[in-house]
Design a protein around this motif. Structure first.
Motif, PDB file in Angstrom:
ATOM      1  N   ILE A  75       0.839  -1.202   0.000  1.00  0.00           N
ATOM      2  CA  ILE A  75       0.000   0.000   0.000  1.00  0.00           C
ATOM      3  C   ILE A  75       0.875   1.255   0.000  1.00  0.00           C
ATOM      4  CG2 ILE A  75      -1.607   1.371   1.398  1.00  0.00           C
ATOM      5  CD1 ILE A  75      -2.779  -1.377   2.362  1.00  0.00           C
ATOM      6  N   LEU A  76       1.882   1.258   0.855  1.00  0.00           N
ATOM      7  CA  LEU A  76       2.764   2.432   0.945  1.00  0.00           C
ATOM      8  C   LEU A  76       3.513   2.677  -0.360  1.00  0.00           C
ATOM      9  CD1 LEU A  76       4.151   1.999   4.572  1.00  0.00           C
ATOM     10  CD2 LEU A  76       2.481   3.690   3.756  1.00  0.00           C
ATOM     11  N   ARG A  77       3.887   1.609  -1.048  1.00  0.00           N
ATOM     12  CA  ARG A  77       4.577   1.772  -2.335  1.00  0.00           C
ATOM     13  C   ARG A  77       3.673   2.466  -3.353  1.00  0.00           C
ATOM     14  NH1 ARG A  77       9.256  -1.610  -3.492  1.00  0.00           N
ATOM     15  NH2 ARG A  77       8.499  -1.625  -5.628  1.00  0.00           N
ATOM     16  N   VAL A  78       2.403   2.118  -3.368  1.00  0.00           N
ATOM     17  CA  VAL A  78       1.463   2.782  -4.271  1.00  0.00           C
ATOM     18  C   VAL A  78       1.331   4.251  -3.890  1.00  0.00           C
ATOM     19  CG1 VAL A  78      -0.944   2.906  -5.052  1.00  0.00           C
ATOM     20  CG2 VAL A  78       0.175   0.673  -4.810  1.00  0.00           C
ATOM     21  N   ILE A  79       1.215   4.525  -2.606  1.00  0.00           N
ATOM     22  CA  ILE A  79       1.079   5.914  -2.141  1.00  0.00           C
ATOM     23  C   ILE A  79       2.287   6.749  -2.546  1.00  0.00           C
ATOM     24  CG2 ILE A  79       1.037   7.362  -0.066  1.00  0.00           C
ATOM     25  CD1 ILE A  79      -0.717   5.124   1.220  1.00  0.00           C
ATOM     26  N   VAL A  80       3.483   6.222  -2.367  1.00  0.00           N
ATOM     27  CA  VAL A  80       4.708   6.955  -2.698  1.00  0.00           C
ATOM     28  C   VAL A  80       4.771   7.264  -4.192  1.00  0.00           C
ATOM     29  CG1 VAL A  80       7.227   6.738  -2.843  1.00  0.00           C
ATOM     30  CG2 VAL A  80       6.045   6.170  -0.715  1.00  0.00           C
ATOM     31  N   VAL A  81       4.447   6.263  -5.025  1.00  0.00           N
ATOM     32  CA  VAL A  81       4.505   6.495  -6.472  1.00  0.00           C
ATOM     33  C   VAL A  81       3.384   7.443  -6.899  1.00  0.00           C
ATOM     34  CG1 VAL A  81       4.437   5.415  -8.762  1.00  0.00           C
ATOM     35  CG2 VAL A  81       5.671   4.300  -6.898  1.00  0.00           C
ATOM     36  N   ARG A  82       2.203   7.313  -6.296  1.00  0.00           N
ATOM     37  CA  ARG A  82       1.120   8.261  -6.610  1.00  0.00           C
ATOM     38  C   ARG A  82       1.548   9.686  -6.287  1.00  0.00           C
ATOM     39  NH1 ARG A  82      -3.376   6.591  -8.494  1.00  0.00           N
ATOM     40  NH2 ARG A  82      -4.219   4.564  -7.962  1.00  0.00           N
ATOM     41  N   ALA A  83       2.181   9.866  -5.139  1.00  0.00           N
ATOM     42  CA  ALA A  83       2.615  11.207  -4.737  1.00  0.00           C
ATOM     43  C   ALA A  83       3.658  11.752  -5.711  1.00  0.00           C
ATOM     44  CB  ALA A  83       3.179  11.173  -3.320  1.00  0.00           C
ATOM     45  N   SER A  84       4.575  10.901  -6.144  1.00  0.00           N
ATOM     46  CA  SER A  84       5.631  11.388  -7.038  1.00  0.00           C
ATOM     47  C   SER A  84       5.116  11.670  -8.448  1.00  0.00           C
ATOM     48  CB  SER A  84       6.799  10.403  -7.080  1.00  0.00           C
ATOM     49  OG  SER A  84       6.431   9.222  -7.744  1.00  0.00           O
ATOM     50  N   THR A  85       4.093  10.916  -8.883  1.00  0.00           N
ATOM     51  CA  THR A  85       3.537  11.131 -10.227  1.00  0.00           C
ATOM     52  C   THR A  85       2.363  12.103 -10.221  1.00  0.00           C
ATOM     53  OG1 THR A  85       2.037   9.246  -9.989  1.00  0.00           O
ATOM     54  CG2 THR A  85       4.197   8.823 -11.011  1.00  0.00           C
ATOM     55  N   ARG A  86       1.830  12.366  -9.021  1.00  0.00           N
ATOM     56  CA  ARG A  86       0.679  13.242  -8.854  1.00  0.00           C
ATOM     57  C   ARG A  86      -0.542  12.727  -9.620  1.00  0.00           C
ATOM     58  NH1 ARG A  86       1.464  17.836  -6.365  1.00  0.00           N
ATOM     59  NH2 ARG A  86       0.025  19.079  -7.587  1.00  0.00           N
ATOM     60  N   VAL A  87      -0.687  11.395  -9.670  1.00  0.00           N
ATOM     61  CA  VAL A  87      -1.839  10.762 -10.308  1.00  0.00           C
ATOM     62  C   VAL A  87      -2.756  10.262  -9.197  1.00  0.00           C
ATOM     63  CG1 VAL A  87      -2.613   8.863 -11.776  1.00  0.00           C
ATOM     64  CG2 VAL A  87      -0.500  10.092 -12.334  1.00  0.00           C
ATOM     65  N   SER A  88      -3.975  10.802  -9.163  1.00  0.00           N
ATOM     66  CA  SER A  88      -4.894  10.494  -8.071  1.00  0.00           C
ATOM     67  C   SER A  88      -5.680   9.205  -8.295  1.00  0.00           C
ATOM     68  CB  SER A  88      -5.872  11.656  -7.887  1.00  0.00           C
ATOM     69  OG  SER A  88      -6.823  11.343  -6.902  1.00  0.00           O
ATOM     70  N   ILE A  89      -6.127   8.980  -9.520  1.00  0.00           N
ATOM     71  CA  ILE A  89      -6.983   7.838  -9.830  1.00  0.00           C
ATOM     72  C   ILE A  89      -6.378   7.061 -10.995  1.00  0.00           C
ATOM     73  CG2 ILE A  89      -9.285   7.132 -10.604  1.00  0.00           C
ATOM     74  CD1 ILE A  89     -10.358   9.668  -9.284  1.00  0.00           C
ATOM     75  N   LEU A  90      -6.531   5.754 -10.944  1.00  0.00           N
ATOM     76  CA  LEU A  90      -5.960   4.846 -11.938  1.00  0.00           C
ATOM     77  C   LEU A  90      -4.445   5.038 -11.995  1.00  0.00           C
ATOM     78  CD1 LEU A  90      -8.747   5.068 -14.654  1.00  0.00           C
ATOM     79  CD2 LEU A  90      -8.460   3.314 -12.894  1.00  0.00           C
ATOM     80  N   HIS A  91      -3.850   4.961 -13.194  1.00  0.00           N
ATOM     81  CA  HIS A  91      -2.386   5.073 -13.259  1.00  0.00           C
ATOM     82  C   HIS A  91      -1.890   6.148 -14.211  1.00  0.00           C
ATOM     83  CE1 HIS A  91      -2.402   2.909 -17.079  1.00  0.00           C
ATOM     84  NE2 HIS A  91      -3.182   2.009 -16.501  1.00  0.00           N
TER      85      HIS A  91
END
Length: 132
Positions: free
Chosen positions: A22-38
């Motif tokens: 879960i944390l890995r997804v959160i970190v990558v979401r934060a770095s890519t600034r993608v909120s939904i999907l990929h």
């Protein structure tokens, strides 16, 4: 000890693995600034899939394990299959790559997940049939 002491042990270990995913997804979401999907970011898609794969398989394995344990399952089988499941779920994410379908760790993780699920499912069925 409680009724589900073996399942509790492996459930707790697997929960920590799930939290890491879960944390890995959160970190990558934060770095890519993608909120939904990929958002067409394949690294994010890969992390989402690693997380999803875990949560698609582990809950059923733990439910089956708990059923077997509740019905008097053998501690040696419970521990050996639990250890295999934990090891499989540790290596599985390292084998899931968006650009490579046949990675040895993916195969090992899949087999190491299916073996306990099949074992627990078979034992649970046997226990249920014998209860009648």
């Amino acid at each position: 000890m409680g009724v589900f002491h073996v399942t509790a042990l492996y459930g707790a270990l697997l929960a920590f693995i799930g939290v890491v995913l879960i944390l890995r997804v959160i970190v990558v979401r934060a770095s890519t600034r993608v909120s939904i999907l990929h958002g067409d970011d394949m690294v994010l898609a890969q992390e989402i899939r690693r997380h999803g794969n875990f949560f698609e398989h582990v809950p059923l394995a733990l439910v089956l394990m708990a059923l077997v344990e509740a019905n008097g399952g053998n501690d040696l089988i419970l521990h050996s299959m639990g250890a295999i499941l934990v090891a499989a779920r540790i290596v599985q994410p390292f084998g899931l790559h968006y650009d490579r379908i046949m990675h040895p760790l993916r195969v090992l993780g899949s087999v190491g997940t299916l073996l306990p699920m099949t074992t627990f499912g078979s034992i649970a069925l046997w226990q249920a049939i014998n209860a009648f």
